[in-house]
Design a protein around this motif. Structure first.
Motif, PDB file in Angstrom:
ATOM      1  N   GLU A   1       0.887   4.611 -11.584  1.00 25.10           N
ATOM      2  CA  GLU A   1      -0.022   3.635 -11.002  1.00 25.10           C
ATOM      3  C   GLU A   1      -1.456   4.160 -11.042  1.00 25.10           C
TER       4      GLU A   1
ATOM      5  N   ARG B   1     -11.443  -2.842  -2.160  1.00 22.77           N
ATOM      6  CA  ARG B   1     -10.153  -3.530  -2.115  1.00 22.77           C
ATOM      7  C   ARG B   1      -9.759  -3.858  -0.676  1.00 22.77           C
TER       8      ARG B   1
ATOM      9  N   SER C   1      -4.324   6.422  -3.566  1.00 27.50           N
ATOM     10  CA  SER C   1      -3.176   5.692  -4.109  1.00 27.50           C
ATOM     11  C   SER C   1      -3.041   4.327  -3.432  1.00 27.50           C
ATOM     12  N   GLN C   2      -2.022   3.574  -3.877  1.00 28.13           N
ATOM     13  CA  GLN C   2      -1.727   2.292  -3.243  1.00 28.13           C
ATOM     14  C   GLN C   2      -1.244   2.499  -1.810  1.00 28.13           C
TER      15      GLN C   2
ATOM     16  N   LEU D   1      -4.255   2.514   0.327  1.00 29.10           N
ATOM     17  CA  LEU D   1      -4.758   1.152   0.509  1.00 29.10           C
ATOM     18  C   LEU D   1      -3.933   0.403   1.550  1.00 29.10           C
TER      19      LEU D   1
ATOM     20  N   ALA E   1       3.916   2.042  -0.162  1.00 26.27           N
ATOM     21  CA  ALA E   1       2.924   0.985   0.043  1.00 26.27           C
ATOM     22  C   ALA E   1       3.622  -0.315   0.432  1.00 26.27           C
TER      23      ALA E   1
ATOM     24  N   GLN F   1      -0.480  -9.640  -6.451  1.00 26.79           N
ATOM     25  CA  GLN F   1       0.701  -9.057  -7.080  1.00 26.79           C
ATOM     26  C   GLN F   1       1.546 -10.133  -7.761  1.00 26.79           C
TER      27      GLN F   1
END
Length: 231
Positions: free
Chosen positions: A7, A18, A49-50, A53, A85, A152
């Motif tokens: 990712e 974001r 990383s996600q 977030l 995540a 997504q």
């Protein structure tokens, strides 16, 4: 740069954009230990990383709920340390379930910053159809809680009609469950005063949402397992 799972990672500026916060806010949460440190890449640049977030989105949601930083820290410490995540997003959904509806008005530039990608007209139409956003004369009204999920879904290899049909199924069954549960609770507290009813509602809503999420996840896994076995 990418993570071990392939990712793409985010710089602190990209992470802030974001999440819809400032870089200063990200650094503040990091200094308080609410966000884990980033991985350090070439030229001493931090990469997020996600999971960062999703964790940042959860912290912001807890802040909106009126929790102090100390309370948020205690809350995060009670969570398993290896949550993905996806797991953090589900947890945030439960937290947000008893919050008032929050809709923000943003420009297209800000919308794309939060989405982390350019959005074409077809993307905007798809997000609008999923009730993630609504166009105004020169801006967009966006549900920040639904935006990450909607983005997504833009990459899900399903026809637009299939996604809308799935949304219809979820809404219909969710409303039916909410109606039945509401009737059950109403009968259970029929003799109580209005304040007691409000208190019960405030306590039951997050518990019911958590139960629905858990039950749905398990049911969906079982359905997929049977589907794959038959295939």
């Amino acid at each position: 740069m990418t993570t071990d799972t392939g990712e793409p990672t985010l710089t602190v500026d990209e992470l802030a954009a974001r999440a819809g916060v400032t870089v200063r806010t990200v650094r503040f949460y990091s200094s308080k230990g609410l966000l884990p440190p980033p991985s350090i890449g070439p030229r001493r640049v931090g990469h997020y990383s996600q999971e960062h977030l999703a964790r940042l989105a959860l912290i912001e949601e807890l802040q909106h709920q009126g929790m102090t930083l100390a309370a948020i820290e205690r809350h995060l410490q009670q969570l398993p340390p290896d949550l993905s995540a996806h797991d953090l997003a589900l947890h945030r959904a439960v937290v947000a379930s008893w919050a008032p509806d929050a809709v923000e008005t943003v420009t297209r530039e800000e919308l794309e910053r939060r989405a982390g990608r350019p959005l074409g007209e077809a993307d905007l139409e798809r997000l609008a159809a999923m009730s993630v956003l609504a166009r105004t004369e020169d801006a967009f009204r966006v549900d920040p809680g639904l935006l990450p999920l909607g983005v997504q879904l833009l990459d899900v290899p399903l026809a637009h009609e299939a996604i809308l049909a799935a949304r219809t199924v979820l809404i219909e069954h969710s409303r039916a469950a909410a109606h039945e549960l509401s009737r059950l609770f109403r009968d259970a507290v029929a003799e109580r005063d209005s304040q007691a009813v409000k208190s019960l509602s405030a306590h039951m809503q997050p518990l019911v949402v958590q139960a629905l999420l858990t039950t749905f996840q398990r049911s969906l896994r079982e359905e997929l397992r049977q589907w794959l076995a038959e295939s």
